[in-house]
Write an enzyme that holds these catalytic residues in place. Sequence first.
Site, PDB file in Angstrom:
ATOM      1  N   GLY A 335      77.973   3.619  60.508  1.00 13.30           N
ATOM      2  CA  GLY A 335      77.560   4.515  59.427  1.00 13.30           C
ATOM      3  C   GLY A 335      78.574   5.575  59.080  1.00 13.30           C
ATOM      4  O   GLY A 335      78.559   6.112  57.971  1.00 13.30           O
ATOM      5  N   SER A 337      81.677   5.070  58.639  1.00  7.27           N
ATOM      6  CA  SER A 337      82.770   4.459  57.872  1.00  7.27           C
ATOM      7  C   SER A 337      82.329   3.928  56.511  1.00  7.27           C
ATOM      8  O   SER A 337      83.162   3.395  55.770  1.00  7.27           O
ATOM      9  CB  SER A 337      83.424   3.328  58.688  1.00  7.27           C
ATOM     10  OG  SER A 337      83.978   3.814  59.885  1.00  7.27           O
ATOM     11  N   THR A 338      81.042   4.035  56.193  1.00  6.75           N
ATOM     12  CA  THR A 338      80.596   3.520  54.887  1.00  6.75           C
ATOM     13  C   THR A 338      81.202   4.329  53.741  1.00  6.75           C
ATOM     14  O   THR A 338      81.488   3.781  52.672  1.00  6.75           O
ATOM     15  CB  THR A 338      79.062   3.541  54.794  1.00  6.75           C
ATOM     16  OG1 THR A 338      78.577   4.856  55.101  1.00  6.75           O
ATOM     17  CG2 THR A 338      78.447   2.554  55.770  1.00  6.75           C
ATOM     18  N   ARG A 346      73.458  -3.129  59.248  1.00  8.67           N
ATOM     19  CA  ARG A 346      72.008  -3.319  59.154  1.00  8.67           C
ATOM     20  C   ARG A 346      71.351  -2.602  57.985  1.00  8.67           C
ATOM     21  O   ARG A 346      70.134  -2.508  57.955  1.00  8.67           O
ATOM     22  CB  ARG A 346      71.354  -2.894  60.483  1.00  8.67           C
ATOM     23  CG  ARG A 346      71.788  -3.774  61.638  1.00  8.67           C
ATOM     24  CD  ARG A 346      71.267  -3.283  62.973  1.00  8.67           C
ATOM     25  NE  ARG A 346      71.676  -4.193  64.032  1.00  8.67           N
ATOM     26  CZ  ARG A 346      72.841  -4.142  64.654  1.00  8.67           C
ATOM     27  NH1 ARG A 346      73.719  -3.227  64.315  1.00  8.67           N
ATOM     28  NH2 ARG A 346      73.147  -5.015  65.590  1.00  8.67           N
ATOM     29  N   GLN A 405      81.356   2.503  68.764  1.00  8.41           N
ATOM     30  CA  GLN A 405      81.089   1.065  68.677  1.00  8.41           C
ATOM     31  C   GLN A 405      81.954   0.406  67.613  1.00  8.41           C
ATOM     32  O   GLN A 405      81.928  -0.814  67.471  1.00  8.41           O
ATOM     33  CB  GLN A 405      79.616   0.826  68.325  1.00  8.41           C
ATOM     34  CG  GLN A 405      78.628   1.306  69.358  1.00  8.41           C
ATOM     35  CD  GLN A 405      77.197   1.174  68.848  1.00  8.41           C
ATOM     36  OE1 GLN A 405      76.762   1.905  67.956  1.00  8.41           O
ATOM     37  NE2 GLN A 405      76.460   0.232  69.391  1.00  8.41           N
ATOM     38  N   ASN A 406      82.694   1.180  66.850  1.00 13.78           N
ATOM     39  CA  ASN A 406      83.417   0.658  65.690  1.00 13.78           C
ATOM     40  C   ASN A 406      84.716  -0.018  66.098  1.00 13.78           C
ATOM     41  O   ASN A 406      85.394   0.404  67.039  1.00 13.78           O
ATOM     42  CB  ASN A 406      83.720   1.787  64.706  1.00 13.78           C
ATOM     43  CG  ASN A 406      82.456   2.413  64.146  1.00 13.78           C
ATOM     44  OD1 ASN A 406      81.376   1.829  64.232  1.00 13.78           O
ATOM     45  ND2 ASN A 406      82.567   3.602  63.595  1.00 13.78           N
ATOM     46  N   HIS A 425      83.782  -1.566  71.792  1.00 13.67           N
ATOM     47  CA  HIS A 425      83.799  -2.912  71.210  1.00 13.67           C
ATOM     48  C   HIS A 425      85.177  -3.327  70.729  1.00 13.67           C
ATOM     49  O   HIS A 425      85.314  -4.327  70.033  1.00 13.67           O
ATOM     50  CB  HIS A 425      82.772  -3.005  70.077  1.00 13.67           C
ATOM     51  CG  HIS A 425      81.366  -2.821  70.540  1.00 13.67           C
ATOM     52  ND1 HIS A 425      80.323  -2.542  69.682  1.00 13.67           N
ATOM     53  CD2 HIS A 425      80.831  -2.873  71.789  1.00 13.67           C
ATOM     54  CE1 HIS A 425      79.206  -2.432  70.377  1.00 13.67           C
ATOM     55  NE2 HIS A 425      79.485  -2.627  71.658  1.00 13.67           N
TER      56      HIS A 425
END
Length: 637
Positions: A335, A337-338, A346, A405-406, A425
């Site tokens: 969210g 990076s949007t 999601r 997590q990105n 990740h």
Amino acid sequence: MSGQGGLEAFFRRPKSAQENLENVKETLTPRANDLLYVRSCKACEFTVVARAAKCIVESCTEVKLKFERPLMSGTLEVINCKCVEVSVDPGIPIPTVQIEGCENIHLHMQNPQLVGDICSARSSNIVLHFEPPFTKEQTLGLPPLHEQQLDDQYVSSLSGDKMVTVKGIREGAGYLTTPERKETADKREAELLRRLEISILSTLSIGPKKQKQQQPAGPKQRSPQQQGDGGTKPLPATSSSPQDQPEQTNPGAGNNGAVAEGSLADELAAKKGKLKPTETVVRNMPVVGGLNPAIHKDAEKKEYFDSAELLARKLDKAASWVKESKHIILFTGAGISTSCGIPDYRSGMDTVLPTGPGVWELRAHGSGPLPSSRQVPLLKALPSPTHMAIVQLHQGGVVKCTVSQNVDGLHRRSGLDPAHLAELHGNTNLETCQKCQRQYLRDFETREALHVFDHKTSRLCDDPECGGILEDSIVNFGEPLPQDELQKAFSHAEKADLCIVLGSSLRVRPACQVPVVVHAIGGRVIVCNLQVIPHLTPGARNMQVFCKCDDFMTGLMKRLDCDIPPFTLKRRARVSCERKNDSCVLAVTGLDVDKDTPYSFIKSVTVRCGEQEFKCDKEPFQVTIPCGSACCKEEGE
């Protein structure tokens, strides 16, 4: 090999077609899930500048096809064509090429290490072209057409520095392979079955074994762990006490412990009555969410926005918590990076975000990116105000660690010190030598492998004493997380008194357990996300804020009297010169701003000495200059 109908039925993908064209020169920009289809074209040139799922060239003559981006499936099919020329840019792999019913096919593949199998049938004069230092041109050793049977298929693959062609066979109803590979696979399968049988026999105690001495009758002795003032201490549900397990006997064994002859099935049948019944134990694990790629409940997809008054009160409370805390960690998800133009995973089909629905949501609907969505290629995305606010909070000592997590690499690009960053990740721009563990940052996506659990890239370690294979750092579902990053994240979580979650739905384990640990030890948790977190129970020590991450961080930084610095692109390079014999070797290496990690952002190096010019277009950038030359200008491009 399969024809057009079978492939389209198999992929069920949108088709980007170029059909019945003549004397045309076009640039093709397929979408990532498109099947690129070139059919019945003559004397045409096509340049593919975006990723497609797969490419089929059928019934074409004198067609040139150039790929500037890799195919997602890694497969190219050429069917019933004559005089077709296919070329790829350096570093782009095509692991599988299938050619059927063709003549005079030229493949310009640059590096033979990036070529997988070339499967052919009823074809002739297939020529591969490579760049130096590899053998420049190789013609596949196919039999003449009149000697090829209708159902003959051939596999050509690299052996040493040459392409070797053998007659292929089908592995059952599966892929085309070579006899040698099938023999190896059969041996591996037989060995696997042998080990499985040994494992089963060992588990069931089938086989020669010494008899146990008979224990005297009487009550069983408890172990020290079971003794206590209150009697027997219960063991965990997943464990069983050795004293409680019945002694296993050996069916068919006499006093000498010999086993009766028989098959494994006979032994299992004889042992069946001695086995203990299985038991399923359900334990409630302290996790926030499960591993669900897509959100299935409409209520959980709904996006909420706090009113201006409520948002202000929550921001005041968040600022107060920050000022009261001594060890703050951040937990970031897609969210943040949007606003950079990168879609999340999601968001629902009716999301308000300009990047459109999330990746998993689109897959659940069998759809590609919506025409109305505004997205930016990963490598062109710039850090958001949230990314830059995080950098400032770290530099001011307010935040001790950011757990992310990105995989988009924007935290590193923003200038965040990797010592205070745990990328659970992976990072799409980072690859690591599996031999010496040296890391390399790139200005391109390092992942090239097609199989989920294959991480090898086409590059090798620059260290001349190592030369190990490089692997991308992406962590896929079902793979273990990097232990050093995981340890860093949970080490800080165990010390934290405040965790701020930004742009994550907290659904992927074990990463999502980081804020759980903070809350479990008495810390506070703030979650900024547009969707409700079902597992977050309202309480005195947690708070959910419904707004965009940039709005939250801008409001928070204002209340903390901290400015958000603008993003400034910084580059760092090391230039060294070493004398060797009668020459000087000039080496130029790009480096990460915060560490000495090699960073590939230099395209070429040119050194001008008087009227002479020396140029190097490939890493590692080393230019050899004769001693005595007056180097008047050094230039990096």
